[in-house]
Design an enzyme around this catalytic site. Sequence first.
Site, PDB file in Angstrom:
ATOM      1  N   GLY A  78      33.632  52.980  16.751  1.00 44.83           N
ATOM      2  CA  GLY A  78      34.339  52.384  17.815  1.00 44.83           C
ATOM      3  C   GLY A  78      34.502  51.115  17.485  1.00 44.83           C
ATOM      4  O   GLY A  78      34.854  50.282  18.161  1.00 44.83           O
ATOM      5  N   ILE A 130      22.033  42.803  10.838  1.00 44.68           N
ATOM      6  CA  ILE A 130      22.613  41.748  11.458  1.00 44.68           C
ATOM      7  C   ILE A 130      22.836  42.077  12.859  1.00 44.68           C
ATOM      8  O   ILE A 130      22.589  40.955  13.850  1.00 44.68           O
ATOM      9  CB  ILE A 130      24.064  41.754  10.814  1.00 44.68           C
ATOM     10  CG1 ILE A 130      24.066  41.403   9.469  1.00 44.68           C
ATOM     11  CG2 ILE A 130      24.957  40.857  11.704  1.00 44.68           C
ATOM     12  CD1 ILE A 130      25.141  41.280   8.422  1.00 44.68           C
ATOM     13  N   GLY A 137      21.436  47.869  12.652  1.00 40.09           N
ATOM     14  CA  GLY A 137      21.213  47.305  11.468  1.00 40.09           C
ATOM     15  C   GLY A 137      20.791  45.985  11.540  1.00 40.09           C
ATOM     16  O   GLY A 137      20.305  45.265  12.590  1.00 40.09           O
ATOM     17  N   GLU A 173      28.948  50.907  22.664  1.00 38.83           N
ATOM     18  CA  GLU A 173      28.872  52.172  22.013  1.00 38.83           C
ATOM     19  C   GLU A 173      27.544  52.786  22.035  1.00 38.83           C
ATOM     20  O   GLU A 173      27.206  53.369  22.602  1.00 38.83           O
ATOM     21  CB  GLU A 173      29.547  52.147  20.870  1.00 38.83           C
ATOM     22  CG  GLU A 173      29.808  53.528  19.894  1.00 38.83           C
ATOM     23  CD  GLU A 173      30.282  53.517  18.804  1.00 38.83           C
ATOM     24  OE1 GLU A 173      29.779  54.479  17.872  1.00 38.83           O
ATOM     25  OE2 GLU A 173      31.150  52.766  18.638  1.00 38.83           O
TER      26      GLU A 173
END
Length: 433
Positions: free
Chosen positions: A338, A221, A219, A240
């Site tokens: 995760g 951020i 995403g 992950e």
Amino acid sequence: MVDYQKIYDEKKGTVADALAIISDGDYIVPGYCANEPFTILAQLHTLQEREDIHKIRVLYSLANGDYPFFGDAYKETFSLDSYFFGATNRRLYQEGRCSYIPVNLHEATKRKDSHDEPNVYIGSATPMDKHGYMRISLGNLVDRHYMDKVDKIILEINPNLPVVNGDTEIHIRDVDRVVEVNTPLPTIPLSKIEKEDEAIGKYVASLVNDGDTIQLGIGRIPDAIALALADKKDLGIHTEMINSGMAVLIQNGVVTNKKKTLHRGKTVGTFAFGDQNLYDCLDNNPTILMLPAEYVNNPAVIAQNDNMVAINTAIQVDLTGQVGSEGIGSRHYSGSGGQTDMSQGANHAKNGRSIIALHSTAKNGTISTIQPYLTPGTVVTLSRNCVDYIVTEYGIAALKGRNVRERVENLIAIAHPDFREELREAAKKLMLW
């Protein structure tokens, strides 16, 4: 000498040939994200035409495609379970077609198998090499586990998939059917970074030191954070998801993995999803290890990385530091994935840090993401006991070792200015201050 090509040719066929080995009551687990078997899933609905098929279950997370078997006409035959929702899973959930399995990722297969086990794996793989091996490439969340356990394995062979190292190989002897396709890989571009994202990225980067090992998600951020890490040296990756921003850091020499205390010199992940540059970066790259999530996301494994920095995002945070990342109230949005694994692993690592980064507001500035308490019904993804820092575009709230009063003060300081007084009043009423 064994003729692997002959074995391959005997197992090669059409989608219909592959689906012919599916039986009534089978429980299918497909590959996820860019490893999704798009061509076969697009024809899965044809199973309903068979008189001997009455019920098929599918364990399907992070759905990318939108297939006929999702439709109302097939709801009596097909049911879906999911570890993690994407946009398609959310829609199916709202339509009553998909149900969520609450689980931490590193335990997903173990806990699922204790109840009932998928018996069919359908994935995508690279073309066979001279040794008879194909590679599942861009995803190994649950793939290795189920390839080793199920009764039937069907693979789409796609030349567009990069060859990715790690525990990704499967031999033609162990595959029941192969279908050759030439499907373009799904891509997501690097996000357009807004000023709020840039500010968050810089604050998070200030908490990351040269030589640290990082984990990031997907995403705006996470992409902004990756860009903000461009001046760091010798970063490592144990994550992950390997994302597009990480590929840029690898290519620019920011990530070298030289300082890692586990898998030194290697970028470790469980799946990759991003732009074509990411896939090119991973292709035949000897520094990449794509390993199963039951290993990569195990907090005991994560903790072996000294200076481990887990960086995740959230939907809401309350004034004591509880983190809601899965939904708001009873509305389910994604999943725990995760996040808890990585946070707990970082907590137990030498000099580890657990960071949550989020915008200070949602819905065009009308709602504060820092709330006196989480919206009633909201699932707590991360306990307030295991978060070290909360970051917004207004700064860093240190939580580790702080009492509730200190946490409240620090979190109000990074809330949007329009909501700070309201939060102060609420904290007084709740006797948090």
